[in-house]
Design a protein around this motif. Sequence first.
Motif, PDB file in Angstrom:
ATOM      1  N   LEU A  28       0.837  -1.204   0.000  1.00 45.80           N
ATOM      2  CA  LEU A  28       0.000   0.000   0.000  1.00 45.80           C
ATOM      3  C   LEU A  28       0.867   1.247   0.000  1.00 45.80           C
ATOM      4  O   LEU A  28       0.599   2.203  -0.723  1.00 45.80           O
ATOM      5  N   TYR A  29       1.915   1.243   0.844  1.00 46.30           N
ATOM      6  CA  TYR A  29       2.772   2.426   0.902  1.00 46.30           C
ATOM      7  C   TYR A  29       3.497   2.627  -0.421  1.00 46.30           C
ATOM      8  O   TYR A  29       3.519   3.714  -0.969  1.00 46.30           O
ATOM      9  N   HIS A  30       4.071   1.539  -0.949  1.00 44.65           N
ATOM     10  CA  HIS A  30       4.920   1.719  -2.129  1.00 44.65           C
ATOM     11  C   HIS A  30       4.149   1.950  -3.422  1.00 44.65           C
ATOM     12  O   HIS A  30       4.664   2.590  -4.329  1.00 44.65           O
ATOM     13  N   TYR A  31       2.910   1.449  -3.519  1.00 46.35           N
ATOM     14  CA  TYR A  31       2.176   1.653  -4.774  1.00 46.35           C
ATOM     15  C   TYR A  31       1.091   2.709  -4.670  1.00 46.35           C
ATOM     16  O   TYR A  31       0.513   3.102  -5.665  1.00 46.35           O
ATOM     17  N   LEU A  32       0.803   3.207  -3.465  1.00 49.08           N
ATOM     18  CA  LEU A  32      -0.293   4.168  -3.337  1.00 49.08           C
ATOM     19  C   LEU A  32       0.183   5.478  -2.715  1.00 49.08           C
ATOM     20  O   LEU A  32      -0.032   6.564  -3.268  1.00 49.08           O
ATOM     21  N   ILE A  33       0.868   5.389  -1.555  1.00 51.59           N
ATOM     22  CA  ILE A  33       1.146   6.599  -0.785  1.00 51.59           C
ATOM     23  C   ILE A  33       2.452   7.263  -1.200  1.00 51.59           C
ATOM     24  O   ILE A  33       2.537   8.486  -1.290  1.00 51.59           O
ATOM     25  N   SER A  34       3.471   6.460  -1.451  1.00 56.44           N
ATOM     26  CA  SER A  34       4.822   6.977  -1.646  1.00 56.44           C
ATOM     27  C   SER A  34       4.921   8.052  -2.733  1.00 56.44           C
ATOM     28  O   SER A  34       4.365   7.903  -3.820  1.00 56.44           O
ATOM     29  N   PRO A  35       5.650   9.143  -2.464  1.00 53.37           N
ATOM     30  CA  PRO A  35       5.827  10.197  -3.462  1.00 53.37           C
ATOM     31  C   PRO A  35       6.660   9.729  -4.654  1.00 53.37           C
ATOM     32  O   PRO A  35       6.499  10.242  -5.757  1.00 53.37           O
ATOM     33  N   GLU A  36       7.572   8.751  -4.440  1.00 52.62           N
ATOM     34  CA  GLU A  36       8.448   8.340  -5.546  1.00 52.62           C
ATOM     35  C   GLU A  36       7.795   7.277  -6.441  1.00 52.62           C
ATOM     36  O   GLU A  36       7.717   7.436  -7.649  1.00 52.62           O
ATOM     37  N   THR A  37       7.326   6.180  -5.809  1.00 50.26           N
ATOM     38  CA  THR A  37       6.857   5.068  -6.625  1.00 50.26           C
ATOM     39  C   THR A  37       5.338   4.966  -6.668  1.00 50.26           C
ATOM     40  O   THR A  37       4.794   4.163  -7.422  1.00 50.26           O
ATOM     41  N   GLY A  38       4.628   5.760  -5.878  1.00 47.89           N
ATOM     42  CA  GLY A  38       3.176   5.632  -5.812  1.00 47.89           C
ATOM     43  C   GLY A  38       2.471   6.847  -6.382  1.00 47.89           C
ATOM     44  O   GLY A  38       2.968   7.502  -7.297  1.00 47.89           O
ATOM     45  N   LEU A  39       1.320   7.148  -5.797  1.00 47.93           N
ATOM     46  CA  LEU A  39       0.499   8.238  -6.320  1.00 47.93           C
ATOM     47  C   LEU A  39       0.719   9.535  -5.559  1.00 47.93           C
ATOM     48  O   LEU A  39      -0.045  10.488  -5.703  1.00 47.93           O
ATOM     49  N   ASN A  40       1.759   9.586  -4.708  1.00 48.45           N
ATOM     50  CA  ASN A  40       2.096  10.792  -3.956  1.00 48.45           C
ATOM     51  C   ASN A  40       0.949  11.275  -3.065  1.00 48.45           C
ATOM     52  O   ASN A  40       0.381  12.337  -3.274  1.00 48.45           O
ATOM     53  N   LEU A  41       0.588  10.483  -2.070  1.00 47.56           N
ATOM     54  CA  LEU A  41      -0.476  10.873  -1.135  1.00 47.56           C
ATOM     55  C   LEU A  41       0.032  10.829   0.315  1.00 47.56           C
ATOM     56  O   LEU A  41      -0.612  10.238   1.164  1.00 47.56           O
ATOM     57  N   PRO A  42       1.187  11.438   0.622  1.00 45.77           N
ATOM     58  CA  PRO A  42       1.762  11.250   1.967  1.00 45.77           C
ATOM     59  C   PRO A  42       0.847  11.744   3.090  1.00 45.77           C
ATOM     60  O   PRO A  42       0.907  11.217   4.198  1.00 45.77           O
ATOM     61  N   PHE A  43      -0.016  12.727   2.789  1.00 47.28           N
ATOM     62  CA  PHE A  43      -0.890  13.249   3.844  1.00 47.28           C
ATOM     63  C   PHE A  43      -1.960  12.238   4.248  1.00 47.28           C
ATOM     64  O   PHE A  43      -2.626  12.404   5.255  1.00 47.28           O
ATOM     65  N   LEU A  44      -2.136  11.179   3.424  1.00 47.45           N
ATOM     66  CA  LEU A  44      -3.136  10.161   3.777  1.00 47.45           C
ATOM     67  C   LEU A  44      -2.511   8.967   4.504  1.00 47.45           C
ATOM     68  O   LEU A  44      -3.208   8.028   4.870  1.00 47.45           O
ATOM     69  N   GLU A  45      -1.177   9.030   4.713  1.00 50.58           N
ATOM     70  CA  GLU A  45      -0.473   7.878   5.270  1.00 50.58           C
ATOM     71  C   GLU A  45      -1.114   7.357   6.553  1.00 50.58           C
ATOM     72  O   GLU A  45      -1.470   6.183   6.665  1.00 50.58           O
ATOM     73  N   TYR A  46      -1.297   8.241   7.538  1.00 45.98           N
ATOM     74  CA  TYR A  46      -1.779   7.782   8.850  1.00 45.98           C
ATOM     75  C   TYR A  46      -3.216   7.274   8.773  1.00 45.98           C
ATOM     76  O   TYR A  46      -3.569   6.273   9.383  1.00 45.98           O
ATOM     77  N   VAL A  47      -4.045   8.019   8.005  1.00 47.90           N
ATOM     78  CA  VAL A  47      -5.452   7.613   7.892  1.00 47.90           C
ATOM     79  C   VAL A  47      -5.549   6.229   7.257  1.00 47.90           C
ATOM     80  O   VAL A  47      -6.265   5.349   7.748  1.00 47.90           O
ATOM     81  N   ILE A  48      -4.766   6.010   6.168  1.00 49.42           N
ATOM     82  CA  ILE A  48      -4.827   4.725   5.490  1.00 49.42           C
ATOM     83  C   ILE A  48      -4.320   3.610   6.400  1.00 49.42           C
ATOM     84  O   ILE A  48      -4.946   2.554   6.534  1.00 49.42           O
ATOM     85  N   PHE A  49      -3.184   3.849   7.070  1.00 43.14           N
ATOM     86  CA  PHE A  49      -2.608   2.809   7.929  1.00 43.14           C
ATOM     87  C   PHE A  49      -3.579   2.388   9.027  1.00 43.14           C
ATOM     88  O   PHE A  49      -3.790   1.198   9.264  1.00 43.14           O
ATOM     89  N   ILE A  50      -4.186   3.369   9.692  1.00 38.54           N
ATOM     90  CA  ILE A  50      -5.046   3.016  10.821  1.00 38.54           C
ATOM     91  C   ILE A  50      -6.298   2.299  10.331  1.00 38.54           C
ATOM     92  O   ILE A  50      -6.802   1.373  10.975  1.00 38.54           O
ATOM     93  N   LEU A  51      -6.783   2.693   9.139  1.00 39.51           N
ATOM     94  CA  LEU A  51      -7.946   2.005   8.568  1.00 39.51           C
ATOM     95  C   LEU A  51      -7.596   0.564   8.206  1.00 39.51           C
ATOM     96  O   LEU A  51      -8.374  -0.355   8.459  1.00 39.51           O
TER      97      LEU A  51
END
Lengths: 198, 196
Positions: B59-82
């Motif tokens: 999830l981090y590497h293909y969705l959140i990460s600014p380099e390899t994903g869709l660049n959504l770092p502000f959603l990191e905590y919300v996604i992880f806890i969900l």
Amino acid sequence: MRKIFYKGLWAENPILMQLLGFCPALAVTTSALNGLSMGLATSFVVVTSGVVVSLVRKLIPDQVRIPVFTIIIATFVTVVDIILKAYFPAISTELGPYVPLIVVNCIILGRQEVFTSKNPVHLSILDTLGMGLGFTWVLVLLGSIRELLGLGSVFGFQVMPSSFETWIVMLLPGGAFITLGLIAALYNYLNQSDRRKA
Amino acid sequence: MSSLLTIFISAVLVNNFLLYYFLGICSFIGVSSKMESSFGMGMATTFVMTMTAMITWPLYHYLISPETGLNLPFLEYVIFILVIAALVQFVEMFLKKFFHSLYKALGIYLPLITTNCAILGMALFIVIRDYNYLESIVFGFGAGLGFTMVIVIMAGIREEYAYSPVPAVFRGAPLALLTAGMLALSFMGFSGMIAP
């Protein structure tokens, strides 16, 4: 009204009485300043998420309330994290992963469940502010003791004479557990003697 | 291979989640008064931690990460806890259907795990330390085992002194914290095992 605010500071102190939020209390308090920043960051999150939960409390179905609370809290933690990174990069590095970990601080979720989801906004602000400050003063006390004995200073100012032999153990995990244990025992002792007088 | 072993030993012993990072102290102080329930809690946590590592890494590497994903770092905590909350829910349903005896053994401890900060902490450490997929899984599993070990040791000590004449002001949390302090000091002995 006053009681709602003051109970968080002493009688129902979130750390010493409710035994919640130990992780950040122990982890970041290697100095008084770190304790203060963590306390204020947590207070900000508990008050703002408390206001939002209190405003939408009649719209949330009971079954999904915990996920909804958690998302609201996670949103405000992200806000704090971004603010710290932008304006206080030194503090942000010092606190490290413990800023995002405010999300799972049980004090915050606990207040939403116990108080703000059942009470109007103005009372919720008083309650969460009291809890936030009650958390903060314990962290500052713990940080000050550990910094004083571990580095000989408080808030970065040298207090002990230079001949003072610093206690490295106070900066290590063991020192954190033991100091908080002694503070908790002192808190019990003071409450006990209060009760005897009454 | 050697790096995997280092990560594993470091997560179990040297940088133990409870005694070094102070993650999961709430359940540590709250639950660890009986050895049996502590073991159940530890096993459930290990299971969820390993699963969380498996799921949050992609999830981090293909969705959140600014380099390899869709660049959504502000959603990191919300996604992880969900993810963690949903995972615990799933694990509970899965065990209930297919491994009923295990489900019964874990009982109340499964839902409690969502609020265990060790899980979210582990997911964040994986991102901060930039582990690859295999390393993440080993790290998650090791962290869970380390958690189990310490919580069971602690329960053993607390069972021993349960009926000792302890001064009233020290009863409960203060004594548990002092015991944890001693444990943390003795675990420092492992710190020489891995060069910093």
